[in-house]
Design an enzyme around this catalytic site. Structure first.
Site, mmCIF file in Angstrom:
data_model
loop_
_atom_site.group_PDB
_atom_site.id
_atom_site.type_symbol
_atom_site.label_atom_id
_atom_site.label_comp_id
_atom_site.label_asym_id
_atom_site.label_seq_id
_atom_site.Cartn_x
_atom_site.Cartn_y
_atom_site.Cartn_z
ATOM 1 N N SER A 18 0.850 -1.193 0.000
ATOM 2 C CA SER A 18 0.000 0.000 0.000
ATOM 3 C C SER A 18 0.880 1.235 0.000
ATOM 4 O O SER A 18 1.651 1.464 0.949
ATOM 5 C CB SER A 18 -0.913 0.007 1.227
ATOM 6 O OG SER A 18 -1.574 1.251 1.335
ATOM 7 N N HIS A 43 -1.256 -1.094 -4.159
ATOM 8 C CA HIS A 43 -2.547 -0.779 -3.560
ATOM 9 C C HIS A 43 -2.601 0.719 -3.280
ATOM 10 O O HIS A 43 -1.691 1.279 -2.671
ATOM 11 C CB HIS A 43 -2.726 -1.575 -2.263
ATOM 12 C CG HIS A 43 -4.087 -1.501 -1.671
ATOM 13 N ND1 HIS A 43 -5.163 -2.219 -2.154
ATOM 14 C CD2 HIS A 43 -4.555 -0.789 -0.621
ATOM 15 C CE1 HIS A 43 -6.230 -1.967 -1.420
ATOM 16 N NE2 HIS A 43 -5.897 -1.098 -0.490
ATOM 17 N N ASP A 45 -4.852 3.688 -1.618
ATOM 18 C CA ASP A 45 -5.942 3.992 -0.694
ATOM 19 C C ASP A 45 -6.436 5.413 -0.902
ATOM 20 O O ASP A 45 -5.694 6.382 -0.695
ATOM 21 C CB ASP A 45 -5.478 3.817 0.748
ATOM 22 C CG ASP A 45 -5.291 2.359 1.123
ATOM 23 O OD1 ASP A 45 -6.228 1.573 0.907
ATOM 24 O OD2 ASP A 45 -4.204 2.008 1.623
ATOM 25 N N MET A 47 -9.131 8.218 0.296
ATOM 26 C CA MET A 47 -9.994 8.578 1.427
ATOM 27 C C MET A 47 -10.504 9.997 1.237
ATOM 28 O O MET A 47 -9.743 10.878 0.823
ATOM 29 C CB MET A 47 -9.211 8.461 2.743
ATOM 30 C CG MET A 47 -8.569 7.107 2.957
ATOM 31 S SD MET A 47 -7.599 7.048 4.482
ATOM 32 C CE MET A 47 -6.682 5.524 4.220
ATOM 33 N N HIS A 77 -8.495 1.429 -3.875
ATOM 34 C CA HIS A 77 -9.517 1.188 -2.849
ATOM 35 C C HIS A 77 -10.154 2.518 -2.479
ATOM 36 O O HIS A 77 -9.513 3.389 -1.881
ATOM 37 C CB HIS A 77 -8.875 0.528 -1.621
ATOM 38 C CG HIS A 77 -9.830 0.300 -0.497
ATOM 39 N ND1 HIS A 77 -9.422 -0.032 0.776
ATOM 40 C CD2 HIS A 77 -11.200 0.340 -0.436
ATOM 41 C CE1 HIS A 77 -10.474 -0.166 1.560
ATOM 42 N NE2 HIS A 77 -11.559 0.062 0.843
ATOM 43 N N MET A 79 -12.269 4.439 -0.211
ATOM 44 C CA MET A 79 -12.888 4.563 1.112
ATOM 45 C C MET A 79 -13.595 5.909 1.151
ATOM 46 O O MET A 79 -13.139 6.875 1.764
ATOM 47 C CB MET A 79 -11.814 4.453 2.197
ATOM 48 C CG MET A 79 -11.295 3.041 2.375
ATOM 49 S SD MET A 79 -9.869 2.937 3.479
ATOM 50 C CE MET A 79 -8.543 3.117 2.286
ATOM 51 N N MET A 163 -11.448 -6.018 5.377
ATOM 52 C CA MET A 163 -10.590 -5.148 6.171
ATOM 53 C C MET A 163 -10.299 -5.802 7.523
ATOM 54 O O MET A 163 -11.217 -6.276 8.200
ATOM 55 C CB MET A 163 -11.247 -3.780 6.379
ATOM 56 C CG MET A 163 -11.391 -2.950 5.111
ATOM 57 S SD MET A 163 -9.801 -2.509 4.364
ATOM 58 C CE MET A 163 -9.051 -1.508 5.665
ATOM 59 N N GLY A 168 -8.784 3.977 7.453
ATOM 60 C CA GLY A 168 -8.493 5.377 7.672
ATOM 61 C C GLY A 168 -7.025 5.698 7.828
ATOM 62 O O GLY A 168 -6.577 6.765 7.416
ATOM 63 N N ASP A 198 -6.593 -6.537 4.091
ATOM 64 C CA ASP A 198 -5.843 -5.287 4.255
ATOM 65 C C ASP A 198 -5.984 -4.825 5.691
ATOM 66 O O ASP A 198 -7.093 -4.668 6.201
ATOM 67 C CB ASP A 198 -6.398 -4.226 3.294
ATOM 68 C CG ASP A 198 -5.650 -2.900 3.385
ATOM 69 O OD1 ASP A 198 -4.615 -2.841 4.073
ATOM 70 O OD2 ASP A 198 -6.098 -1.928 2.754
ATOM 71 N N GLY A 199 -4.827 -4.583 6.315
ATOM 72 C CA GLY A 199 -4.833 -4.023 7.660
ATOM 73 C C GLY A 199 -3.957 -4.799 8.630
ATOM 74 O O GLY A 199 -4.314 -5.900 9.027
#
Length: 240
Positions: A18, A43, A45, A47, A77, A79, A163, A168, A198-199
């Protein structure tokens, strides 16, 4: 567009660093380095400050990365509260895959940010539109979201993202309590669908994710937080 890794069997485990944890001052160089170290895809992210209380990056940054890394596979992704507005901009920027969080489709008020603004959306329609734009499509499920409300949409996804932290921020601890749900997800998917986690993934937590059925493993700090000479080993350990 690079070959679509997510829709091509056999489903060997893929590692997706990521870029949220990369050095933004040298982002293209950092991204190229992890690909050269053995990563399969990147990846990204996104937001919006509403669905999650953080703002990250937008289509312009991805377009710059696409120019610097023409052969990379970009897994985006979203979010965000209203993913529909982002599909075409990210397609034009060079995304290969779009995953959107499913919670705003279940409840337009979903989100941890200050002012959720979603009007709700049809996940099947959104995934069809994503494919029409030349990308593969899927949706993400947060740790607290149950499976039953989303089961009807599983068959439409090229990939489902489970997730294992609250979305976040990178650097959070892995939530092992999501693993039973992940096993249920894998049982509900076909061999032609990917299951992503993911996470908090690291060489220590990745084996449990693979055992639960995940075949796309997103890691942020565990890869980009390592010294460059150590990243290849981290990627190999996560892949198993």
């Amino acid at each position: 567009m690079p070959h679509n890794l997510l829709t091509t069997p056999p489903h060997l485990p893929l590692v997706a660093p990521s870029i949220l944890s990369a050095d933004f001052a040298t982002l293209a160089r950092d991204a190229r380095q992890v690909l050269d170290a053995g990563a399969d895809l990147l990846h990204v992210d996104i937001m919006d400050g509403h669905f999650v209380p953080n703002l990250t990056m937008g289509p312009a940054l991805l377009a710059s990365l696409r120019g610097a890394l023409p052969d990379a596979f970009f897994d985006v992704h979203l979010m965000v509260c209203d993913p529909a507005q982002y599909l075409e901009p990210f397609a034009k920027a060079g995304a290969d895959h779009i995953t959107f969080n499913i919670e705003p489709a279940l409840d337009p008020r979903a989100g941890t940010g200050a002012s959720p603004v979603s009007a709700g959306f049809d996940p099947v329609e959104l995934m069809a539109r994503t494919r029409d734009l030349g990308m593969s499509a899927g949706f993400a499920i947060n740790p607290g979201t149950p499976l039953d409300p989303v089961r009807a949409w599983l068959a439409e996804a090229d990939m489902v993202l489970a997730m294992s932290v609250e979305p976040g921020f990178s650097g959070q601890a892995f939530m092992a309590e999501v693993l039973p749900k992940v096993q249920e997800l894998r049982a509900a998917l076909t061999d032609h669908q990917r299951l992503q986690m993911d996470g908090g993934l690291s060489p220590d937590t990745a084996p449990a994710c693979r055992e639960a059925g995940c075949d796309v493993l997103v890691a942020a700090t565990a890869i980009f937080g390592a010294a460059e000479p150590d990243r290849a080993a981290q990627i190999a350990k996560i892949r198993g």
